[in-house]
Design a protein around this motif. Sequence first.
Motif, PDB file in Angstrom:
ATOM      1  N   THR A  36     -23.276  23.322  20.018  1.00 55.00           N
ATOM      2  CA  THR A  36     -22.124  24.170  20.310  1.00 55.00           C
ATOM      3  C   THR A  36     -22.530  25.380  21.152  1.00 55.00           C
ATOM      4  O   THR A  36     -21.873  25.725  22.139  1.00 55.00           O
TER       5      THR A  36
ATOM      6  N   LEU B  69     -22.792  15.827  27.179  1.00 53.98           N
ATOM      7  CA  LEU B  69     -23.231  15.866  25.790  1.00 53.98           C
ATOM      8  C   LEU B  69     -23.487  14.417  25.401  1.00 53.98           C
ATOM      9  O   LEU B  69     -22.555  13.631  25.274  1.00 53.98           O
TER      10      LEU B  69
ATOM     11  N   ASN C   6     -26.062  21.568  29.586  1.00 54.98           N
ATOM     12  CA  ASN C   6     -25.936  20.168  29.212  1.00 54.98           C
ATOM     13  C   ASN C   6     -26.804  19.871  27.992  1.00 54.98           C
ATOM     14  O   ASN C   6     -27.824  20.543  27.764  1.00 54.98           O
TER      15      ASN C   6
ATOM     16  N   SER D  73     -15.004  21.072  24.682  1.00 58.57           N
ATOM     17  CA  SER D  73     -15.533  22.159  25.498  1.00 58.57           C
ATOM     18  C   SER D  73     -16.390  21.616  26.640  1.00 58.57           C
ATOM     19  O   SER D  73     -16.329  22.109  27.769  1.00 58.57           O
ATOM     20  N   ALA D  74     -17.191  20.590  26.349  1.00 55.86           N
ATOM     21  CA  ALA D  74     -18.032  19.985  27.388  1.00 55.86           C
ATOM     22  C   ALA D  74     -17.175  19.391  28.500  1.00 55.86           C
ATOM     23  O   ALA D  74     -17.512  19.521  29.694  1.00 55.86           O
TER      24      ALA D  74
ATOM     25  N   ILE E 267     -23.362  24.259  24.811  1.00 56.41           N
ATOM     26  CA  ILE E 267     -22.157  23.925  25.583  1.00 56.41           C
ATOM     27  C   ILE E 267     -21.383  25.191  25.938  1.00 56.41           C
ATOM     28  O   ILE E 267     -20.933  25.362  27.083  1.00 56.41           O
ATOM     29  N   GLU E 268     -21.229  26.082  24.985  1.00 53.11           N
ATOM     30  CA  GLU E 268     -20.488  27.316  25.245  1.00 53.11           C
ATOM     31  C   GLU E 268     -21.132  28.160  26.339  1.00 53.11           C
ATOM     32  O   GLU E 268     -20.463  28.949  26.998  1.00 53.11           O
TER      33      GLU E 268
ATOM     34  N   LEU F  33     -19.662  19.368  31.517  1.00 49.90           N
ATOM     35  CA  LEU F  33     -21.029  19.268  31.031  1.00 49.90           C
ATOM     36  C   LEU F  33     -21.249  17.939  30.315  1.00 49.90           C
ATOM     37  O   LEU F  33     -20.309  17.334  29.799  1.00 49.90           O
TER      38      LEU F  33
ATOM     39  N   LYS G  69     -15.841  22.186  30.681  1.00 49.52           N
ATOM     40  CA  LYS G  69     -16.859  22.834  31.501  1.00 49.52           C
ATOM     41  C   LYS G  69     -17.614  21.844  32.392  1.00 49.52           C
ATOM     42  O   LYS G  69     -18.556  22.234  33.091  1.00 49.52           O
TER      43      LYS G  69
ATOM     44  N   ALA H 267     -16.910  20.451  20.374  1.00 49.91           N
ATOM     45  CA  ALA H 267     -17.985  20.505  21.361  1.00 49.91           C
ATOM     46  C   ALA H 267     -17.709  19.554  22.522  1.00 49.91           C
ATOM     47  O   ALA H 267     -17.925  19.898  23.693  1.00 49.91           O
TER      48      ALA H 267
END
Length: 458
Positions: free
Chosen positions: A129, A168, A137, A160-161, A132-133, A166, A164, A157
Amino acid sequence: MKIFKPILGILLMSSIIGCETKNLENSTPPSESKIKIMALDPGHFHAGLIHKTMYPEIDSTIYVFAPEGPELKDYLNRIAGYNERNENPTAWNINLEIGPDYLDKMIKSKPGNVMMVAGKNDLKIDYITAAIENGINVYADKPLVINSQGFKKLINAFASAKQKNLMLYDIMTERYEISTILQRELSLIPEVFGTLEDGTLENPAITKESVHHFFKYVSGQALIRPDWFFDVEQEGDGIVDVTTHLVDLIQWEVFPEEILDTTQVQMLSAKRWATELDLNQFKEVTGKSEFPDFLQKDLKNDKLQVFSNGEMNYTLKGKHAKISVIWNYQAPEGTGDTHYSMMRGTKADLIIRQGKEENYKPSLYVKLHEAQFESLEKAIQQTLQSKFPGLTITEQSSGEYLINIPESYHVGHEAHFAQVTERFLEYMKAGKMPDWEVPNMIVKYFTTTQALEKAMEK
């Protein structure tokens, strides 16, 4: 990057690995042309295994953020061994930050663009978390979560990924085991396999069983496990740990590249049970002279009760599946971890065995029902030859057919870490994963955490 004289503790660690240690305060931002790995709290030996191989896409410097302790020393020793081996030595450099505020230091300096984490499973989702925040990556060892509370955080998570842009991703090495790959390939040939049976609770359509051992050898050395590995509050129950691979394989084999949903999972039954370790066994596998305070709760008659074993029965889109994981202390001489798998088709069964008769090497058998041998022969000699040249068939006295797999395909568990890392690098280069990967990771961890919930009801 400016090199600074390290403090004594860091200097000692640096001498272990035989490479320079640098201060991160003046680190430059990572180049977009290279993946730069930040290893956070590498407490599990899997953290080192991804570095058994060098990758052109990955910068040779590993940025390590960790608390001081034996797990860090083991990680550094493992990479030093890869750097110093005679055959195909690696050339990793370690940039090391030690201290209790290792997570804050990683977030503050952010010298890399990928966090690799393999260690205490109870902390992993909070590490994920935080990464990612902060725009990092994540490449993580399984399991990402070990309970329903963690699963809820994982959903956030992933959301959020996505927002953004990203990655995960969890490390699913078992997708690269050749007998499993061929089991999947044959199940997709209707002339041989037909279609997967629906199965029942008593006779599932697909069964997977995994047997593991606390005492084992990795890269030729006796594995020393951290004491927290035996605490299910930190490591997780067996039913949410190794089973992650087995649940993943069922989804990957039965519904290849299909987007799944948690509503398609029905958990029917689950149970958990303990493996007992006496103090001498605990000493041998951890190097510790006594049980730590946090394990006192798990002692019964002076023996440690480790709830590493579990079984679950569930349906996925109406197909009955059974998964079990068993941990013993040590494998008998000449043996090792084993895997059993059966897929029951309308025309044939596809069976992976790894017992004495197979010299403890995963071997794939085909038991024909309605299918004819000619169909199997055509599938092996024509359909699969372009992907897997050298496959042959031998009829067994039981009437089953053994798929003879050339030795070159049996690369071993440790080599699978390089294979899954290469896949992750493909995803990083493309800037996205296949549409099914994230939804199916969510279904996977929903399944394992639901199994734990069901098992704890008893």
